[in-house]
Structures are given as structure tokens and as C-alpha cells.
Design an enzyme around this catalytic site. Structure first.
Site, PDB file in Angstrom:
ATOM      1  N   ARG A  13      43.315  57.376  74.194  1.00 32.36           N
ATOM      2  CA  ARG A  13      44.125  57.783  73.688  1.00 32.36           C
ATOM      3  C   ARG A  13      44.041  59.413  74.912  1.00 32.36           C
ATOM      4  O   ARG A  13      43.004  60.156  74.517  1.00 32.36           O
ATOM      5  CB  ARG A  13      44.278  57.498  72.118  1.00 32.36           C
ATOM      6  CG  ARG A  13      45.945  58.361  72.058  1.00 32.36           C
ATOM      7  CD  ARG A  13      45.933  57.777  70.364  1.00 32.36           C
ATOM      8  NE  ARG A  13      45.431  57.018  69.915  1.00 32.36           N
ATOM      9  CZ  ARG A  13      45.391  57.188  68.386  1.00 32.36           C
ATOM     10  NH1 ARG A  13      45.464  57.915  67.909  1.00 32.36           N
ATOM     11  NH2 ARG A  13      44.940  55.614  67.674  1.00 32.36           N
ATOM     12  N   SER A 105      49.900  56.089  69.084  1.00 38.74           N
ATOM     13  CA  SER A 105      50.231  56.053  67.298  1.00 38.74           C
ATOM     14  C   SER A 105      51.161  57.240  66.403  1.00 38.74           C
ATOM     15  O   SER A 105      52.086  57.166  66.837  1.00 38.74           O
ATOM     16  CB  SER A 105      49.134  56.074  67.111  1.00 38.74           C
ATOM     17  OG  SER A 105      48.607  55.234  65.763  1.00 38.74           O
ATOM     18  N   HIS A 106      50.268  57.845  65.506  1.00 37.34           N
ATOM     19  CA  HIS A 106      50.921  58.743  64.743  1.00 37.34           C
ATOM     20  C   HIS A 106      50.529  59.923  65.566  1.00 37.34           C
ATOM     21  O   HIS A 106      50.609  60.924  65.129  1.00 37.34           O
ATOM     22  CB  HIS A 106      49.707  58.176  63.893  1.00 37.34           C
ATOM     23  CG  HIS A 106      48.842  59.164  63.999  1.00 37.34           C
ATOM     24  ND1 HIS A 106      47.688  57.398  63.451  1.00 37.34           N
ATOM     25  CD2 HIS A 106      47.965  60.358  63.107  1.00 37.34           C
ATOM     26  CE1 HIS A 106      46.936  58.537  63.786  1.00 37.34           C
ATOM     27  NE2 HIS A 106      46.625  59.230  63.531  1.00 37.34           N
ATOM     28  N   LYS A 115      46.823  50.250  73.520  1.00 36.75           N
ATOM     29  CA  LYS A 115      46.179  49.654  72.475  1.00 36.75           C
ATOM     30  C   LYS A 115      46.052  48.087  73.356  1.00 36.75           C
ATOM     31  O   LYS A 115      46.742  47.952  74.093  1.00 36.75           O
ATOM     32  CB  LYS A 115      46.728  49.129  71.745  1.00 36.75           C
ATOM     33  CG  LYS A 115      46.265  50.173  70.569  1.00 36.75           C
ATOM     34  CD  LYS A 115      47.209  50.029  69.600  1.00 36.75           C
ATOM     35  CE  LYS A 115      47.305  52.144  67.875  1.00 36.75           C
ATOM     36  NZ  LYS A 115      47.941  51.474  66.988  1.00 36.75           N
ATOM     37  N   ASP A 239      53.791  54.382  60.537  1.00 37.26           N
ATOM     38  CA  ASP A 239      53.507  55.594  61.692  1.00 37.26           C
ATOM     39  C   ASP A 239      54.300  55.768  62.935  1.00 37.26           C
ATOM     40  O   ASP A 239      55.394  53.766  63.196  1.00 37.26           O
ATOM     41  CB  ASP A 239      51.952  55.776  61.797  1.00 37.26           C
ATOM     42  CG  ASP A 239      51.644  54.147  62.265  1.00 37.26           C
ATOM     43  OD1 ASP A 239      52.541  53.472  63.087  1.00 37.26           O
ATOM     44  OD2 ASP A 239      50.698  54.996  63.287  1.00 37.26           O
ATOM     45  N   ASP A 241      54.137  53.531  65.765  1.00 34.15           N
ATOM     46  CA  ASP A 241      53.592  53.010  66.424  1.00 34.15           C
ATOM     47  C   ASP A 241      53.861  51.631  65.626  1.00 34.15           C
ATOM     48  O   ASP A 241      53.835  50.130  65.920  1.00 34.15           O
ATOM     49  CB  ASP A 241      52.662  51.748  67.439  1.00 34.15           C
ATOM     50  CG  ASP A 241      50.859  52.351  67.316  1.00 34.15           C
ATOM     51  OD1 ASP A 241      51.193  52.914  65.616  1.00 34.15           O
ATOM     52  OD2 ASP A 241      50.348  51.837  67.109  1.00 34.15           O
ATOM     53  N   ASP A 243      51.911  50.030  62.429  1.00 35.19           N
ATOM     54  CA  ASP A 243      51.381  49.120  62.435  1.00 35.19           C
ATOM     55  C   ASP A 243      49.876  50.360  61.463  1.00 35.19           C
ATOM     56  O   ASP A 243      49.551  49.944  60.355  1.00 35.19           O
ATOM     57  CB  ASP A 243      49.683  49.447  63.407  1.00 35.19           C
ATOM     58  CG  ASP A 243      49.070  50.591  63.822  1.00 35.19           C
ATOM     59  OD1 ASP A 243      49.698  51.784  63.433  1.00 35.19           O
ATOM     60  OD2 ASP A 243      48.244  50.643  64.885  1.00 35.19           O
ATOM     61  N   ARG A 244      50.588  50.972  60.341  1.00 34.08           N
ATOM     62  CA  ARG A 244      50.248  51.820  59.435  1.00 34.08           C
ATOM     63  C   ARG A 244      51.161  52.098  58.847  1.00 34.08           C
ATOM     64  O   ARG A 244      52.303  52.159  59.104  1.00 34.08           O
ATOM     65  CB  ARG A 244      49.512  53.210  59.726  1.00 34.08           C
ATOM     66  CG  ARG A 244      48.233  52.626  60.666  1.00 34.08           C
ATOM     67  CD  ARG A 244      46.985  54.246  60.453  1.00 34.08           C
ATOM     68  NE  ARG A 244      48.157  55.258  60.714  1.00 34.08           N
ATOM     69  CZ  ARG A 244      48.309  56.816  59.954  1.00 34.08           C
ATOM     70  NH1 ARG A 244      47.190  56.593  58.936  1.00 34.08           N
ATOM     71  NH2 ARG A 244      48.322  57.716  60.583  1.00 34.08           N
ATOM     72  N   HIS A 326      46.330  50.963  57.382  1.00 36.02           N
ATOM     73  CA  HIS A 326      46.174  50.190  58.080  1.00 36.02           C
ATOM     74  C   HIS A 326      45.631  48.481  56.979  1.00 36.02           C
ATOM     75  O   HIS A 326      45.025  48.565  56.849  1.00 36.02           O
ATOM     76  CB  HIS A 326      45.138  49.849  59.221  1.00 36.02           C
ATOM     77  CG  HIS A 326      45.078  50.694  60.369  1.00 36.02           C
ATOM     78  ND1 HIS A 326      45.852  50.239  61.732  1.00 36.02           N
ATOM     79  CD2 HIS A 326      44.764  52.249  60.695  1.00 36.02           C
ATOM     80  CE1 HIS A 326      46.134  51.370  62.672  1.00 36.02           C
ATOM     81  NE2 HIS A 326      45.290  52.610  61.916  1.00 36.02           N
TER      82      HIS A 326
HETATM   83 ZN   LIG Z   1      49.551  53.487  64.368  1.00 41.94          ZN
END
Ligand SMILES: [Zn+2]
Length: 454
Positions: A13, A105-106, A115, A239, A241, A243-244, A326
């Protein structure tokens, strides 16, 4: 072009066109196929390729796909998706050998990243460094692949529609924060019989409304207001993407990640007697005590979503999670962190019990705690501060030390955590006590050591 700092602990990232560019994406595609061949002896593999809502996504995707194809990969392009949907393809489509998700992501809009799943697991740590070495040595396999498109949404919605067919309608507000979750949230939640109000549903990589990180309280203002306005029983945020997850209860109060874990683990333990439940070192003692009280075995583990996911597998745990939102279900799902799915499980618990979140958390002792405090420092200082704290708190009858990840010092009336972030020059602190005075005392005792060292 790339800066090696982009190879981080759990993913790749960085700032696009500053720390990596599309030529790097091409090389990464070549390296992925070559790594897969080194590890599994298999060429001409099939992988899915998806991305989040960021503006740089299509350019990166095109180069990455070309790199993969030039190393013999058949790319199954799944379009704008959440990270969990990228993982989903490795479990639910038998011909798929792995997956790459292009996501920041965030992080702020100028970021992007990758990822990476090889087989059914996301790679991290040394495995990510292996990709770097392959790129640096230009040690690539050649081939002639192709790209086709694959519809994943129907399989995704169908699976969970069945699973949650008993869901009773409850009033719920979702906040997608203009992240990737908005692409499928409505379809998924409506498929199980819910009629959510959805804020900031349209994916927009400039994130025009608020930053897509639902574990930071200031990003929850709109969600809180909407929950109160509608008299909803719960508000759920995702978030960038998806995943949170972050939660708001019916009074508009932000629910911390470890409280969310309390309410879920109570439900999961009903059907998984004696199971191990995994939390990270930032979680409250109240979570670990509650797991014990509900007949489960609490396991405190290192922070880091890849590490928790791995631990769940090793311990055959049905459920685990992190303070950061997560949340992983191996019980009825595949053990990865899908916030849209976790949200459905919360709705299911509310709909089955008829209780709101405050009622579901009944019996949890009161505590005074800080959120996770992230303090900017240097790579060197973050490590030194943790070391110094360990030295200043030698074994004693007054407190005990846990050194799984950083240092967690347990006093008779609370605890303090200090750990060096795996991904940034940041020191993470958290404090908790059963009394207000205890919290002040523990926090000032630690900060008296930490602050002069910053
Ligand atoms: Zn994320």
C-alpha cells in the site's frame, strides 16, 4: 517505479504515482504468477481481480492484469467489489487459485494498494517480501494468459439469502461512506428481508461525505443522527473496502469493537460450547472475562488482521476479532473479515432476541477506558518506548505483564497497553480501569514515562 516502504506487514500500500505507479502494478502481476509457481509448482493459474472505488483503480487494474497475463494467468475480472468478496471467490469458485484486490482500504483517496490471496489465504509478512525479491530479481515466468469477466454478486447474495432466511425485519441504518460496500449492501440486506436506510451508498473514490473509517467517532456523526431520526435499533458503518465494521446503538452511542465482540461471542458460544474466541491485545478485559463467563475459552492474540485470521484457523475458533473492527466468522462462514456479513449477524442477533444493543450487553461491568490512542513518533522511538516500559515494570506482586504484542500491564483495577504499530511510525496506547480514578492513575503513570520519550 516503487518505494520499498509499500511492502507492508499485511498488504502492499502507498500513495499512487508517488510511492508506486502502474509499471509497478505490471511487475506485481508478473511476480504474483511467478511466486505462485515457486510455491505450488503450478502455471497457467486462474485468479480473480477486483478493486475498490478509488479513482486510480482502473489504471492500476489494467497494468496488473497485463502483467498477470504475460505470466500465463487467466484473469477473472470481478469489477468494483469489497475486499471480502475478493476472498469469497477463493472459497466459493472451485477453479479459482487466488485473488488480488486493488484497494487503499480506509486510507485517504490518493492511496491505493493490493490485498493478495494465494489459495484461500491472504499473504503477509515474509510472503509479501518474497514478491518484492522476485520483482527486484526480475525472476518472472512467461506465458500467455487472457482476461474474462466473472459475476460474483449473484453467488454472494444467493449464499447469504439462504443463510439468513429466518431474519425478522428490524430498523437498521447502514453507512457505506462512499466506499465499495455500497455496490452490494442494498441487494444483500434486502435479499434477507431487511429494508435498510443507506447513507452514502454510491461508491466515490473522493469520499466526499466523510472518511470511510467507521471506528473513528467523528466519521459516525451522520450515522448517529440518522439512527436517532428514524428510531432505528442499530446503525452499521463500513470502511472503504468493507472489511471493517463500526456500530452505533439505538441511542446513537458508538459501540467499541470489543463491545461488539461481546455481543457476538455471547451468541456464538450458545451454539459452540467451550469454543475458543480470539481477541487482540487492545480488547478490554471485560471481553475476555465475558467469554469465560459464557463458557468459552478466551485467547488474547497479536493485533493485525492477518494474524488474527491465522490464529482462528490454528485454534479452530468459530469467531474472533479486533478492536479495529475486523471481525471474523468461521462459524457458518469462511473465517475472513466481511463487514457486510458481520453486520447481518448483528441484525440476526437483534431480530432473534428482540433486544437492542444495550440490552444485549447487559451484565457487562462498567469500565472507564480510552479508545485506541495512536501517537505519531518514529520507527526507533516506538520500539524503545515499549522496551523502556518493560524495564520499568519488572515482575512484581502489584501487576503482571503480557508480552504477546508490545506490553500489556495488568494492575489490580485495570490495565495499560503500549505497542509499536506494525505498519506505521506510531505508538499505540490504550488504558482501562473499573473506576474513573483508576483510569486517571494508570494512564498518568504510563504517560509519565512515555511522554518525555516521544
Ligand atoms: Zn479495510
Amino acid at each position: 517505479m516503487f518505494n520499498t516502504v509499500i511492502f507492508r506487514e499485511y498488504d502492499i500500500r502507498g500513495v499512487y504515482n508517488k510511492e508506486f505507479d502502474k509499471d509497478f502494478a505490471y511487475l506485481l502481476g508478473r511476480a504474483y504468477a511467478s511466486y505462485f509457481y515457486q510455491k505450488h509448482g503450478k502455471k497457467n493459474i486462474n485468479i480473480t481481480l477486483g478493486h475498490d472505488a478509488r479513482l486510480s483503480a482502473s489504471e492500476i487494474k489494467a497494468s496488473l492484469s497485463q502483467g498477470l497475463q504475460d505470466s500465463g494467468v487467466t484473469v477473472h475480472y470481478i469489477g468494483l467489489v469489497t475486499s471480502p468478496i475478493s476472498y469469497f471467490t477463493t472459497f466459493e469458485f472451485p477453479n479459482i487459485d487466488g485473488a488480488i484486490m486493488v484497494t487503499g482500504s480506509h486510507n485517504p483517496p490518493e492511496y491505493n494498494g493490493f490485498k493478495i490471496s494465494v489459495g484461500k489465504g491472504t499473504i503477509f509478512g515474509e510472503e509479501i517480501q518474497e514478491l518484492r525479491k522476485i520483482i527486484e530479481a526480475k525472476n518472472f515466468i512467461d506465458g500467455k494468459g487472457s482476461e474474462k469477466t466473472l459475476d460474483v454478486f449473484s453467488a454472494y447474495v444467493e449464499k447469504y439469502k439462504k443463510e439468513f432466511s429466518q431474519m425478522k425485519p428490524i430498523k437498521v441504518v447502514l453507512d457505506c461512506g462512499n466506499g465499495a460496500g455500497g455496490i452490494i449492501a442494498r441487494k444483500l440486506y434486502e435479499a434477507v428481508g431487511l429494508k435498510p436506510t443507506i447513507l452514502f451508498e454510491k461508491p466515490d473514490g473522493t469520499f466526499p461525505n466523510h472518511h470511510p473509517d467507521p471506528t473513528v467517532e467523528k466519521n459516525l456523526v451522520d450515522l448517529k443522527n440518522q439512527v436517532l431520526k428514524e428510531g432505528a435499533v442499530v446503525g452499521i458503518g463500513f470502511d472503504g473496502d468493507a472489511d471493517r465494521i463500526g456500530l452505533v446503538d439505538h441511542t446513537g452511542r458508538m459501540v467499541y469493537g470489543d463491545e461488539l465482540m461481546v455481543l457476538v461471542s455471547r451468541a456464538v458460544l450458545k451454539n459452540n460450547k467451550g469454543a475458543k474466541i480470539i481477541g487482540d491485545v487492545k480488547c478490554s478485559d471485560r471481553l475476555y472475562d465475558d467469554i469465560k463467563n459464557c463458557g468459552g475459552v478466551p485467547v488474547m492474540w497479536k493485533t493485525g488482521h492477518s494474524l488474527i485470521k491465522e490464529k482462528i484457523k490454528v485454534e479452530k475458533s468459530p469467531f474472533g476479532g479486533e478492536m479495529s473492527g475486523h471481525i471474523f466468522f468461521a462459524d457458518r462462514n469462511h473465517g475472513y473479515d466481511d463487514a457486510l456479513y458481520a453486520g447481518l449477524r448483528v441484525c440476526e442477533i437483534i431480530s432473534q432476541t428482540g433486544k437492542n444493543i444495550a440490552e444485549l450487553l447487559e451484565g457487562l461491568p462498567e469500565a472507564y477506558n480510552t479508545p485506541e490512542l495512536r501517537i505519531d513518533t518514529t520507527e526507533e522511538k516506538k520500539v524503545n518506548i515499549v522496551k523502556t516500559l518493560i524495564e520499568k515494570f519488572p515482575e512484581s506482586s502489584e501487576y503482571s505483564l503480557n508480552l504477546i504484542d508490545g506490553v500489556r500491564i495488568s494492575f489490580p483495577d485495570g490495565w495499560a497497553l503500549a505497542r509499536a504499530s506494525n505498519t506505521q511510525p506510531v505508538l499505540v496506547l490504550r488504558f482501562e480501569s473499573w473506576t474513573k480514578q483508576g483510569l486517571e492513575r494508570i494512564q498518568s503513570r504510563i504517560e509519565a514515562i512515555v511522554n518525555p520519550m516521544l
